[in-house]
Design an enzyme around this catalytic site. Structure first.
Site, mmCIF file in Angstrom:
data_model
loop_
_atom_site.group_PDB
_atom_site.id
_atom_site.type_symbol
_atom_site.label_atom_id
_atom_site.label_comp_id
_atom_site.label_asym_id
_atom_site.label_seq_id
_atom_site.Cartn_x
_atom_site.Cartn_y
_atom_site.Cartn_z
ATOM 1 N N THR A 39 1.066 -0.415 -11.146
ATOM 2 C CA THR A 39 -0.234 -0.358 -11.807
ATOM 3 C C THR A 39 -0.561 1.083 -12.151
ATOM 4 O O THR A 39 -0.279 1.990 -11.362
ATOM 5 C CB THR A 39 -1.347 -0.972 -10.924
ATOM 6 O OG1 THR A 39 -2.591 -0.897 -11.607
ATOM 7 C CG2 THR A 39 -1.468 -0.256 -9.592
ATOM 8 N N HIS A 55 2.812 -3.701 6.292
ATOM 9 C CA HIS A 55 3.483 -3.148 7.468
ATOM 10 C C HIS A 55 4.169 -4.235 8.298
ATOM 11 O O HIS A 55 4.998 -3.942 9.161
ATOM 12 C CB HIS A 55 2.481 -2.380 8.326
ATOM 13 C CG HIS A 55 3.092 -1.225 9.068
ATOM 14 N ND1 HIS A 55 4.442 -1.115 9.301
ATOM 15 C CD2 HIS A 55 2.531 -0.121 9.637
ATOM 16 C CE1 HIS A 55 4.693 -0.010 9.973
ATOM 17 N NE2 HIS A 55 3.550 0.629 10.186
#
Length: 525
Positions: free
Chosen positions: A444, A496
């Protein structure tokens, strides 16, 4: 034999509705497809029409009552139907018999040859993909009676991902609209009736000169002053407390339709004045807005915006999302663009932008760090042996992410051409569902709007996203000396649960190194 009048089938998200208005009373004769009652839900007002011609014999639910999907609302018994009208009328008056016969012929003609004697077609919503349950009628590009050509766009259906077009099946005109703008529709639902060869003034013949698409075709008109209001229009005027004299009617003979009232509500042009005198009204209209006035506008959230909101919240609630930052010296890429931009444009008929370099750099980095290219499916990890990179594109409707397939094998020119094509079609709402599904990674670029640094949000089920930002000249230490360099901050947000911090940092450093030395992209080192 009595015929049941049933409530429409409500969409899955609508549990019940209430009876807003009956346009016929017991004993009233009705024609087939004539509006009988309106059901108001928390989203739209649904119209219920007569399934057969006859007489309304029984009303089982009153105005204001709560009803469920497909509940029986009333019954139609045998009566003054299309075929019996002439016989009944002859018994009393020959003239009345002729009028009744004329009406019966017109009703028959409306069913078989509604406008110009052509064949009738049902205009249906497109077949939605499995992931889409329903859509919203965003707009009707043609109205009842408008002449259209084959394959010309009649309406647009907005889903939570794309805008789907509904086109004309042949040359002709719309004779009836069954799903108004803003209403919810399901896959292959009938939206309108289309007549071949119709057009101009021919189509309004359905319903004796009144547009068949209008919700105002049932019930009796009411005259207010010198204005004539259709029943549904009268209801809206009362709800919004409007001044009828300020509403312009577009129906036959200046008749005010529901659409006219809706337009007046939207424009705010028919509000009642608080001062009774004409001179005071003129003064109020000319006076500026009162200081301290705090106007508000409430509009429904589009399906695309609802989906964006839902997915962004889902990403933040389900992913253990972290972001790592770095910065890249864009000097080498900018020099390369300056040197070859004219030759590139002449050779490939597309401008050389920055996104092509970022897509190629990300593709190489994804091969080196397969965890970043993976996705999580429940308790499974899915490793992808290919790189499909989504490129976020901003449109007036919201953010969409079309996907570039197999970017590892694409040339920079192919990437640039695809992105230009995606951007144009995204703004026109022409992207297909399959073009926005299945990406393994997303890029993006907030820099085109001036963003210096941001934290992009992961696009589930992907596990990482790269954020580009504005290129800004800053003083940097280069070989022990201070130089002004064109720098860009980069950000990688990652899940994560899947990606360790070490891998995320090294992934971003790899992209940085490839961009600062573009020759490495060509040499694959």
């Amino acid at each position: 034999m009595a015929t049941d009048i049933k409530a429409p089938t409500f969409p899955e998200s609508v549990a019940e509705g209430s009876v807003a208005a009956w346009h016929k009373k017991p004993g009233d004769s009705v024609e087939r497809d004539e509006l009988i009652v309106e059901i108001e839900t928390d989203k739209v007002v649904l119209e219920v029409v007569a399934p057969e011609a006859g007489t309304l014999s029984e009303v089982l639910v009153e105005e204001g009552d709560t009803v469920e999907s497909e509940q029986v609302l009333g019954k139609i018994g045998e009566g003054k139907a299309k075929g019996s009208g002439e016989q009944d009328a002859k018994k009393s008056d020959a003239k009345a018999g002729k009028e009744s016969d004329a009406k019966a012929e017109k009703a028959d003609d409306a069913e078989t040859k509604p406008a110009a004697g052509g064949k009738s077609h049902e205009v249906k919503a497109p077949t939605f993909p499995e992931s889409i349950q329903e859509g919203t009628v965003a707009s009707w590009n043609k109205q009842v009676g408008d002449a259209v050509k084959r394959d010309e766009v009649l309406a647009e259906i907005e889903t939570d991902k794309v805008v789907l077009e509904v086109v004309a099946p042949a040359d002709g005109a719309l004779s009836e609209i069954k799903a108004e703008e803003g209403s919810q529709v399901t896959s292959e639902q009938v939206l309108a009736i289309f007549t071949e060869g119709a057009g101009g003034e021919a189509a309004p013949a359905v319903g004796e000169g009144k547009p068949a698409a209008s919700a105002d075709d049932g019930g009796s008109d009411e005259k207010v002053g010198d204005k004539i209001l259709a029943p549904a229009a009268r209801k809206l005027v009362a709800e919004h407390d409007l001044d009828v004299s300020k509403i312009e009617g577009t129906g036959k003979g200046g008749r005010i339709l529901k659409e006219d009232v809706q337009r007046a509500v939207k424009e705010g042009s028919a509000k009642k004045s608080t001062k009774p005198s004409g001179g005071a009204k003129a003064a109020a209209a000319a006076a500026p807005a009162v200081e301290g006035e705090r106007p508000e506008k409430r509009v429904p959230m589009s399906r695309l915006r609802q989906t964006i909101a839902k997915r962004l919240v889902q990403a933040q609630q389900t992913a253990a999302m972290l972001t790592t930052y770095n910065e890249v010296d864009m000097g080498a890429v900018m020099d390369l663009r300056t040197q070859y931009k004219d030759t590139f444009l002449k050779s490939h008929d597309v401008k050389l932008g920055f996104m092509g370099f970022f897509v190629k750099a990300a593709s190489e980095a994804l091969k080196r760090f397969p965890d970043v290219n993976a996705s999580i499916d429940g308790t499974d990890i899915v490793y992808h042996g290919y790189q499909d990179i989504g490129v976020a594109v901003s449109t007036d409707r919201g953010l969409v992410v079309p996907v570039l397939r197999d970017t590892d094998s694409m040339k920079i020119a192919d990437v640039e051409k695809s992105i230009v094509d995606f951007g144009k079609r995204a703004r026109d709402g022409k992207l297909g569902i399959d073009e926005m599904q299945g990406g393994t990674f997303t890029i993006t670029n907030g820099g085109i709007f001036g963003s210096l640094m941001s934290t992009p949000i992961i696009n589930p089920p992907q596990t990482a996203i790269l954020g580009m930002h504005k290129i800004q000249e800053r003083p940097m230490a280069v070989n022990g000396k201070v130089e002004i360099r064109p720098m860009m901050y980069l950000a990688v947000s990652y899940d994560h649960r899947m990606i360790d911090g070490k891998d995320a940092v090294q992934f971003l450093v790899t992209i940085k190194e490839l961009l600062e030395d573009p020759a490495r992209l060509l040499l694959d080192i």
